[in-house]
Design a protein around this motif. Structure first.
Motif, mmCIF file in Angstrom:
data_model
loop_
_atom_site.group_PDB
_atom_site.id
_atom_site.type_symbol
_atom_site.label_atom_id
_atom_site.label_comp_id
_atom_site.label_asym_id
_atom_site.label_seq_id
_atom_site.Cartn_x
_atom_site.Cartn_y
_atom_site.Cartn_z
ATOM 1 N N ASN A 1 2.020 53.079 94.101
ATOM 2 C CA ASN A 1 0.614 53.096 93.702
ATOM 3 C C ASN A 1 0.434 53.570 92.267
ATOM 4 O OD1 ASN A 1 1.145 55.811 93.900
ATOM 5 N ND2 ASN A 1 -0.514 56.290 95.328
ATOM 6 N N SER A 2 1.526 53.508 91.488
ATOM 7 C CA SER A 2 1.459 53.911 90.081
ATOM 8 C C SER A 2 0.963 52.758 89.221
ATOM 9 C CB SER A 2 2.844 54.346 89.585
ATOM 10 O OG SER A 2 3.672 53.215 89.312
ATOM 11 N N LYS B 1 10.702 64.046 79.676
ATOM 12 C CA LYS B 1 12.023 63.429 79.785
ATOM 13 C C LYS B 1 12.076 62.344 80.857
ATOM 14 C CE LYS B 1 14.348 67.573 78.046
ATOM 15 N NZ LYS B 1 15.358 68.625 78.319
ATOM 16 N N ALA B 2 11.099 62.335 81.737
ATOM 17 C CA ALA B 2 10.948 61.267 82.729
ATOM 18 C C ALA B 2 9.463 61.091 82.977
ATOM 19 C CB ALA B 2 11.664 61.615 84.036
ATOM 20 N N PHE B 3 9.057 59.844 83.206
ATOM 21 C CA PHE B 3 7.640 59.573 83.442
ATOM 22 C C PHE B 3 7.287 59.594 84.928
ATOM 23 C CE2 PHE B 3 7.380 56.911 79.297
ATOM 24 C CZ PHE B 3 7.338 58.080 78.548
ATOM 25 N N TYR B 4 8.231 59.139 85.768
ATOM 26 C CA TYR B 4 8.005 59.061 87.213
ATOM 27 C C TYR B 4 9.252 59.552 87.935
ATOM 28 C CZ TYR B 4 4.214 55.924 85.789
ATOM 29 O OH TYR B 4 3.096 55.387 85.190
ATOM 30 N N VAL C 1 6.919 58.090 93.151
ATOM 31 C CA VAL C 1 6.384 56.746 93.343
ATOM 32 C C VAL C 1 7.345 55.762 94.004
ATOM 33 C CG1 VAL C 1 4.832 57.009 91.374
ATOM 34 C CG2 VAL C 1 7.086 55.982 91.025
ATOM 35 N N SER C 2 8.614 56.158 94.228
ATOM 36 C CA SER C 2 9.546 55.131 94.696
ATOM 37 C C SER C 2 10.629 55.667 95.609
ATOM 38 C CB SER C 2 10.208 54.435 93.501
ATOM 39 O OG SER C 2 11.051 55.344 92.803
ATOM 40 N N GLY D 1 6.793 52.680 96.481
ATOM 41 C CA GLY D 1 7.347 51.341 96.581
ATOM 42 C C GLY D 1 8.863 51.402 96.712
ATOM 43 N N GLN D 2 9.437 50.342 97.276
ATOM 44 C CA GLN D 2 10.889 50.273 97.454
ATOM 45 C C GLN D 2 11.539 49.498 96.304
ATOM 46 O OE1 GLN D 2 11.992 51.968 100.162
ATOM 47 N NE2 GLN D 2 9.861 52.250 100.812
ATOM 48 N N ILE D 3 12.596 50.085 95.749
ATOM 49 C CA ILE D 3 13.485 49.378 94.825
ATOM 50 C C ILE D 3 14.791 49.226 95.587
ATOM 51 C CG2 ILE D 3 14.634 49.413 92.575
ATOM 52 C CD1 ILE D 3 12.492 51.445 91.672
#
Length: 334
Positions: free
Chosen positions: A8-9, A145-148, A174-175, A201-203
């Motif tokens: 949902n990002s 250093k990381a967004f998500y 988010v994942s 969400g799935q990666i």
């Protein structure tokens, strides 16, 4: 190439994402690895997934070199932390505050960037309080250093607990990155519904079941020379569960289905995982640039319901569905 929002990002990623788990820094020469990355970019792939443990840091180094000179804002770079890296000392593994904060700095140095778009917990750490882990991830995000933040191979309960802490800390979790394919569907009953509810969400990795769903392995025949099933460095071990005549025979029954849809077998496998509405992206690798051109033909494909039913009928009882198998991914020792 089609692009999708990650959970949902507001982050969009290419639905075919390039992963360099079993290739860069180990099985493929660096110049070939660079050619594969360049081919991915030419095909519209903007998302790249790696991990610090892959080839003990070499995979991140090769990816960083291959992407050097590209506009950073046009890329989505993912990496992961958990498994032993470096000299593999006592604190070179896990999700302790020490390992996460040191791990992100090492990854950024190897990737030659000041941030990653997605930083993922490669496994759940039963030896570190989850509160410590999530606070460390929050500090990584706040430092820019990381967004998500994401997780990989976590159970539904582990994800739910992490999501609650993430919400309290203001961390964008988010994942989820699980194994998922026509043959391995263990996330469908618990992980997917939980992630749908919580906005992850799935990666998915191994959408071709380590290459078995390419159809190149035939029942009763030796594996092709140079294929993963002949790789003594680890590939053969990963694919072994699928290398039975029963599974390989069922996979050959998918060939006419792919033909009717005008798809290659690899494209059918990738398109199949992308039919799941909770799947944001399918991870694909390559040992040769031309393999990627075949993979990306799955982007934007919609498999009709009748074909999906034919796939289920063809594979029958060789599909693994037991949701409890996800828990087995949690390491029992360091």
């Amino acid at each position: 190439m089609d692009y999708r929002y990650l959970g949902n990002s507001g982050l969009q990623v290419s639905e075919i994402t390039y992963g360099n788990w079993l290739t860069h820094g180990s099985q493929v020469e660096n110049d070939t690895a660079t050619q594969c990355v360049r081919a991915a970019l030419d095909l519209g792939i903007t998302s790249f997934d790696t991990a610090d443990v892959y080839a003990n840091g070499a995979a991140e180094t090769v990816l960083g070199e291959a992407l050097k000179g590209e506009r950073r804002e046009s890329l989505e770079i993912f990496t992961k932390v958990y498994f032993p890296v470096g000299p593999k000392g006592r604190n070179d593994t896990g999700l302790s505050r020490k390992h996460i904060l040191e791990g992100i700095d090492g990854s950024l140095r190897r990737l030659q960037t000041d941030h990653v778009d997605l930083y993922q917990a490669h496994r759940y750490d039963r030896f570190t309080p989850l509160e410590e882990t999530m606070q460390a991830f929050a500090d990584v995000v706040r430092a820019g250093k990381a967004f998500y933040i994401g997780v990989s191979e976590w159970t539904a309960d582990q994800i739910r607990n992490a999501r609650a802490l993430a919400a309290d800390l203001g961390v964008p979790l988010v994942s989820s990155q699980p194994q998922y394919s026509m043959l391995w569907r263990v996330i469908e009953d618990e992980v997917v519904p939980t992630c749908e509810e919580l906005g992850l969400g799935q990666i998915v990795w191994s959408p071709m079941a380590q290459g078995v769903l390419s159809g190149k392995y035939k029942p009763g025949e030796d594996a092709p020379a140079g294929s993963r099933a002949t790789d003594s460095k680890g590939g053969a071990d990963m694919i072994a569960r699928w290398m039975t005549d029963d599974v390989l025979t069922r996979v050959q029954d998918l060939v006419p289905i792919a033909g009717d849809l005008g798809l290659s077998m690899p494209a059918l496998a990738i398109a199949w995982v992308l039919q799941n509405p909770n799947v944001t992206a399918a991870l694909v690798g390559a040992s040769r640039p031309e393999q990627l051109a075949e993979s990306v033909t799955a982007s934007g494909v919609t498999i009709p319901d009748d074909a999906m039913a034919r796939i289920d009928e063809a594979l029958g009882d060789v599909v693994t569905r037991d949701p409890s198998l996800t828990a087995r991914s949690t390491p029992t020792k360091r």
